[in-house]
Every structure is written in C-alpha cells, then in structure tokens.
Scaffold this active site. Structure first.
Site, PDB file in Angstrom:
ATOM      1  N   TYR A  18      13.158 -29.712  11.112  1.00  0.00           N
ATOM      2  CA  TYR A  18      12.836 -30.254  10.120  1.00  0.00           C
ATOM      3  C   TYR A  18      13.715 -30.447   8.974  1.00  0.00           C
ATOM      4  O   TYR A  18      14.673 -29.931   8.643  1.00  0.00           O
ATOM      5  CB  TYR A  18      11.613 -28.942   9.369  1.00  0.00           C
ATOM      6  CG  TYR A  18      10.672 -28.837  10.130  1.00  0.00           C
ATOM      7  CD1 TYR A  18       9.388 -29.958   9.957  1.00  0.00           C
ATOM      8  CD2 TYR A  18      10.236 -27.660  11.006  1.00  0.00           C
ATOM      9  CE1 TYR A  18       8.293 -29.781  10.715  1.00  0.00           C
ATOM     10  CE2 TYR A  18       9.104 -27.502  11.517  1.00  0.00           C
ATOM     11  CZ  TYR A  18       7.998 -28.504  11.367  1.00  0.00           C
ATOM     12  OH  TYR A  18       6.876 -28.317  12.082  1.00  0.00           O
ATOM     13  N   LYS A  38       7.993   4.880  10.544  1.00  0.00           N
ATOM     14  CA  LYS A  38       7.152   4.040   9.677  1.00  0.00           C
ATOM     15  C   LYS A  38       7.463   2.588  10.045  1.00  0.00           C
ATOM     16  O   LYS A  38       8.480   2.479  10.869  1.00  0.00           O
ATOM     17  CB  LYS A  38       7.306   4.110   8.301  1.00  0.00           C
ATOM     18  CG  LYS A  38       8.579   3.980   7.879  1.00  0.00           C
ATOM     19  CD  LYS A  38       9.006   4.199   6.362  1.00  0.00           C
ATOM     20  CE  LYS A  38      10.584   3.934   5.850  1.00  0.00           C
ATOM     21  NZ  LYS A  38      10.750   4.251   4.619  1.00  0.00           N
TER      22      LYS A  38
HETATM   23  C1  PLP Z   1      12.082   5.037   4.567  1.00  0.00           C
HETATM   24  C2  PLP Z   1      12.445   6.245   4.066  1.00  0.00           C
HETATM   25  C3  PLP Z   1      13.502   7.153   4.795  1.00  0.00           C
HETATM   26  C4  PLP Z   1      14.442   6.762   5.704  1.00  0.00           C
HETATM   27  O1  PLP Z   1      15.465   6.064   5.003  1.00  0.00           O
HETATM   28  P1  PLP Z   1      16.702   5.323   6.244  1.00  0.00           P
HETATM   29  O2  PLP Z   1      17.550   4.681   5.207  1.00  0.00           O
HETATM   30  O3  PLP Z   1      15.869   4.519   7.109  1.00  0.00           O
HETATM   31  O4  PLP Z   1      17.137   6.527   6.882  1.00  0.00           O
HETATM   32  C5  PLP Z   1      13.476   8.288   4.112  1.00  0.00           C
HETATM   33  N1  PLP Z   1      12.793   8.750   3.046  1.00  0.00           N
HETATM   34  C6  PLP Z   1      11.613   8.215   2.578  1.00  0.00           C
HETATM   35  C7  PLP Z   1      10.869   8.780   1.403  1.00  0.00           C
HETATM   36  C8  PLP Z   1      11.499   6.723   2.966  1.00  0.00           C
HETATM   37  O5  PLP Z   1      10.563   6.172   2.623  1.00  0.00           O
END
Ligand code: PLP
Length: 339
Positions: free
Chosen positions: A234, A34
C-alpha cells in the site's frame, strides 16, 4: 505449511517462574495471567506457573477469572480491577478474591485493599481499617523499570502505610521491582511479563535469567523480483532502487504484526531480513537479498528475534506487542510444547 503458527513453551514459563521465585526470596510468587496470559494462553500459562512454584493467579477482570476457575478448581485467583455489584456475587460463588480499588469495598468475599502510592489510577488514597474479609493490602508501581527515586518513594509510602498489619499479605512488586528492588518484595510479588520471558526493561531477558516462551513462524508464500521503480504494498512505501528480491509472508496486522513494525527484522531461512513497505492486514514484505524458494521458513519471533526488538521499532513496549498477537481467533495455529 502454516501461515501463522505460535508455539508456546510451557517449560520456559515454568523455569521463568522458578527464576522469579528465587528472585522473590521469602516472598510468594503470584502469576499475572491477565489478557490471556499476555497472549500466551491463560490456562496453559497458569498451569506452568503453578508448576514452577506460583501460589496464586492474578487477572484483570471477572470473566477472565471465571474462565480460569472452570479449569483450575483449586487455584487461588485474584481479580485486580474493580468489578460491578452484580459481579461480586459471581466472584463469591466462584471463590475468587477481589480488590477494593475504587472506594467501594466488596462484601462477603475475600478482598485486597489497594492503596494508591503514586500510580494515580486505581487505589484508595488512604487505607480503611481492615475488616475480617481483608486478606491482602497492595499497591502498584508506576515506573519500576525506569525511575528509581520515584519507585523508592512508592515503596517507602507502602511500607509506612502497611506496617503492623499482622497476618494480612502485603504485595507491591511487579516483575521489574522483583528483579531490581529487594525491599519491594514484601510477602508476595505479582509477576507477569517476566513469566513469559519478556524483559520489563526492554533489553535482553537473558540478563535476568529469563527465556522467551513464544515462537511465531510463517513462510514465504511468494517470491518476486522488483525492477527499479517498482514498489510493494500500500501507498508505495517501498520502491526498489535496484533489482530487488522480496518475499511475501502471509501474516499482517490482523495477526498482530503491527503496521508500525516496518523496518524490524525477521529470520528468513535463519538469516536476519528487514520488513519493508507497508504491513497490510494479511501480508507483509521482506527484502531477501537473493532469490529463495517459496515455502522457505520465516521466524517472526524466536531464535534471537525478540518481541522487545519489535517493540522498539514500533515505539512501544513488549507488553503491547505480546497482548496484541492474535493467537486465539482461529487465524493462527497455536501449539504448546514442554521444552
Ligand atoms: C499487570 C499487573 C502486574 C504485572 O506486571 P508485570 O510488569 O507484567 O510483571 C502486577 N500488578 C498489577 C496490579 C498489574 O495490573
């Protein structure tokens, strides 16, 4: 000379997948890609993870899944967040799998039932009796990297609620649980952060045999000497107390180098140097210690400068730093290698 160059090592991702698959023992490894593969590029990362033994890809949204489907015709792709009614038809046409996580169970498409075992977010409070379209039952851990008693309670709740489901795939573990809780592995593990060689525990990924897959490089675009009382950036957040050489790096928060990363270290000509003053949209300043030529290479991530360190300075987690890197908008060059 590139003002902002990201290099993604697909070999590292493939090896991380192999490492996670070994940790998963008899369970399958599903790669979580993702958010553009946590900033590393979703399609490239998916290919590397599949080459390393992953058997499915997990994304959050339907558009992410459709984007993957366009390049990966045969891969198994799971959309983890709820989708709208209209999107169910698109998911079916693209042979995607969906997750029932908000009470509705999508029809006419392979589905995973998500049980809330303690995350208190998406997930059904009780499992309905599975229909023919149900291929998986899952849950998500709230603090596998930090709270052992709560994690054990979630694992037990999941085991009890899903016992005796026959051929339905049970999946619970994220990266942290895959590495720390053998009893959380069930039939498949869903690993994201570890694939990219970032530690879910905030420490050194090498402790778990993982290698960072991303390098981020720039250069000194300007070098100047501040006299005592002169400032950079800044709001005059850094004022020189004595004559001070500083370098200006043409990367800023619009590139993903966050404003709250002031004080973190980067490599200038291979030496650790501190970021000083306010990070601006397109530039940051580094204290150099001595005069250095314009064009000197700067490593923002890589060669021992880790995303986990930047996260600690910014009081956040590596996930947020990685997904915030602006690797795709055309501001940066993005290169893949197979090292
Ligand atoms: C993002 C996600 C993962 C992956 O988790 P990591 O800590 O990056 O390994 C697994 N399951 C779900 C439902 C997620 O949303």
């Amino acid at each position: 000379m590139q003002r902002s160059c990201f290099t993604i090592d697909l070999g590292a991702i493939r090896r991380n997948a192999e490492t996670l698959l070994r940790a998963a023992r008899s369970a399958e490894l599903w790669a979580v890609v993702k958010a553009e593969g946590y900033g590393h590029g979703a399609v490239d990362t998916s290919r590397a993870a599949l080459a390393g033994g992953a058997t499915a890809l997990c994304v959050a949204t339907l558009p992410e899944a459709l984007h993957l489907r366009a390049s990966l015709r045969d891969a198994r792709i799971i959309v983890m967040c709820p989708v709208s009614e209209r999107e169910v038809g698109e998911a079916r046409a693209a042979r995607l799998e969906l997750v029932a996580a908000d009470g509705r169970v999508p029809e006419g498409v392979k589905v995973h039932l998500k049980l809330d075992t303690g995350m208190g977010r998406w997930g059904l409070s009780e499992l309905p009796s599975p229909s023919r379209e149900v291929v998986g039952v899952m849950s998500h851990l709230a603090c596998a990297e930090s709270d052992e008693p709560f994690t054990r309670a979630q694992i037990e709740r999941f085991a009890a609620a899903t016992a005796g489901l026959g051929k339905i795939t049970r999946h619970l573990a994220n990266t942290a649980a895959t590495l720390r809780y053998p009893e959380a592995r069930f039939d498949a593990v869903r690993c994201g952060i570890g694939l990219y060689g970032i530690s879910p525990f905030g420490g050194d990924p090498a402790d778990n045999g993982l290698e960072p897959a991303l390098r981020w490089e720039s250069y000194l675009a300007l070098v100047k000497r501040l006299e005592p009382g002169q400032s950079t950036g800044y709001c005059r957040r850094f004022v020189a107390a004595e004559p001070t050489w500083i370098g200006i790096v043409p990367v800023g928060y619009a590139d993903g180098f966050r404003r709250d990363m002031t004080g973190t270290e980067v490599l200038v000509a291979g030496e650790r140097r501190r970021v000083v003053g306010t990070v601006s949209m397109d530039a940051l300043a580094v204290e150099l210690g001595r005069e250095l030529p314009v064009g000197t290479p700067v490593t923002l991530v890589g060669d021992g400068i880790r995303i986990e360190e930047h996260a600690r300075v910014a009081d956040t987690i590596g996930y947020e730093i990685a997904t915030g890197l602006n690797t795709r908008s055309g501001r940066a060059r993005r290169v893949t290698v197979d090292g």
